[in-house]
Motif scaffolding. Structure first.
Motif, PDB file in Angstrom:
ATOM      1  N   LEU A 121       0.842  -1.195   0.000  1.00  0.00           N
ATOM      2  CA  LEU A 121       0.000   0.000   0.000  1.00  0.00           C
ATOM      3  C   LEU A 121       0.882   1.252   0.000  1.00  0.00           C
ATOM      4  O   LEU A 121       0.618   2.209  -0.744  1.00  0.00           O
ATOM      5  N   ARG A 124       2.228   1.745  -3.404  1.00  0.00           N
ATOM      6  CA  ARG A 124       1.206   2.224  -4.345  1.00  0.00           C
ATOM      7  C   ARG A 124       1.066   3.745  -4.256  1.00  0.00           C
ATOM      8  O   ARG A 124       0.921   4.432  -5.279  1.00  0.00           O
ATOM      9  N   VAL A 125       1.123   4.281  -3.054  1.00  0.00           N
ATOM     10  CA  VAL A 125       1.032   5.734  -2.864  1.00  0.00           C
ATOM     11  C   VAL A 125       2.272   6.420  -3.450  1.00  0.00           C
ATOM     12  O   VAL A 125       2.163   7.422  -4.164  1.00  0.00           O
ATOM     13  N   PRO A 138      -4.892   6.833  -0.099  1.00  0.00           N
ATOM     14  CA  PRO A 138      -5.543   5.548  -0.325  1.00  0.00           C
ATOM     15  C   PRO A 138      -6.962   5.592   0.230  1.00  0.00           C
ATOM     16  O   PRO A 138      -7.208   6.242   1.260  1.00  0.00           O
ATOM     17  N   VAL A 217      -5.980   6.330  -4.602  1.00  0.00           N
ATOM     18  CA  VAL A 217      -5.603   4.992  -5.055  1.00  0.00           C
ATOM     19  C   VAL A 217      -6.308   3.970  -4.174  1.00  0.00           C
ATOM     20  O   VAL A 217      -6.792   4.306  -3.087  1.00  0.00           O
ATOM     21  N   GLY A 219      -7.238   1.508  -1.397  1.00  0.00           N
ATOM     22  CA  GLY A 219      -6.748   1.313  -0.038  1.00  0.00           C
ATOM     23  C   GLY A 219      -6.604  -0.151   0.299  1.00  0.00           C
ATOM     24  O   GLY A 219      -6.591  -1.016  -0.584  1.00  0.00           O
ATOM     25  N   ASP A 220      -6.508  -0.446   1.587  1.00  0.00           N
ATOM     26  CA  ASP A 220      -6.305  -1.821   2.038  1.00  0.00           C
ATOM     27  C   ASP A 220      -6.956  -1.991   3.404  1.00  0.00           C
ATOM     28  O   ASP A 220      -6.768  -1.146   4.289  1.00  0.00           O
TER      29      ASP A 220
END
Length: 248
Positions: A121, A124-125, A138, A217, A219-220
């Motif tokens: 995560l 990804r950011v 996220p 983007v 998230g998780d």
């Protein structure tokens, strides 16, 4: 681009029923701040970019304890600095930004309370900022129906409207920024920082208030915020059995 992170860890652990500050509460075998720092330090962007400096904001009376909790987590060439936090989250982030090395281009801001945000995560950011987005958060799709209310007190409040869920996202951290954009937003919003009633609840909100654009983007679920004892139980379960990344 050089990446650094500000990790906010100055909150109290009162709602967890603990005498220690939240960042030092042990969960799944380590203090929350250690889990959060490890995710930031382990993340690798698509091109291999990674956090090269970590600044942690902590309660003034627990600086040494937080530093001890982070000892030996970072490689020798990644400095870890612990500084006193402020009266609000916004003030704490500002204190962390002031301690960043001068050569940093990309800044991550992460909450120690989201201790189990996975490295993918974080990556990804970072990837989204390095792709050209000045501010990145996220977010997870909202599953509950949300009502916007005009006011609220002990008896309740009147509903204004019901936003459609498909345009709503529950925002998490880490959030990522081009450094100059984040510094400018904090400078513009500095007058809000001293009071919880006016302080920004996240840094993307400061960028929005300064006229900037924010990109979301996926998230998780593992990045859920740990606030209560129930959250600890859920976080430990997710940590023991990781789940796939959240939906966009």
């Amino acid at each position: 681009m050089t990446v650094a992170a500000v990790l906010t860890a100055a909150g109290s652990g009162s709602r967890l029923g603990h005498v220690l500050p939240k960042a030092l509460v042990p969960v799944a075998g380590a203090p929350l701040v250690a889990h959060a720092a490890r995710a930031l330090l382990d993340a690798r962007a698509a091109d291999g970019a990674h956090v090269t400096a970590l600044v942690v904001t902590a309660p003034a009376e627990h600086l040494a304890a937080v530093a001890d909790a982070l000892a030996h987590l970072a490689p020798a060439d990644v400095p870890v600095t612990v500084v006193p936090g402020g009266a609000t989250r916004q003030a704490s982030v500002a204190a962390g930004l002031a301690a960043l090395p001068a050569d940093v281009d990309v800044v991550l801001v992460h909450d120690a309370a989201r201790a189990f945000a996975p490295p993918e995560l974080v990556a990804r950011v970072v990837d989204a900022v390095r792709a050209g987005h000045d501010a990145v958060v996220p977010g997870l799709a909202v599953v509950d129906t949300v009502k916007r209310v005009a006011s609220w007190d002990a008896t309740g409040g009147p509903v204004l409207d019901t936003p459609p869920r498909d345009v709503l996202r529950a925002v998490q951290t880490p959030q990522g920024f081009a450094r100059d954009v984040l510094l400018r937003a904090h400078a513009a919003g500095a007058g809000r920082a001293g009071d919880e009633r006016t302080a920004a609840s996240d840094d993307a909100g400061l960028v929005e208030a300064d006229g900037g654009r924010v990109w979301v983007v996926p998230g998780d679920e593992r990045a859920a915020k740990i606030t209560t004892v129930r959250d600890v139980v859920l976080a430990e379960a997710l940590h023991a059995a990781p789940v796939p990344g959240g939906a966009p």
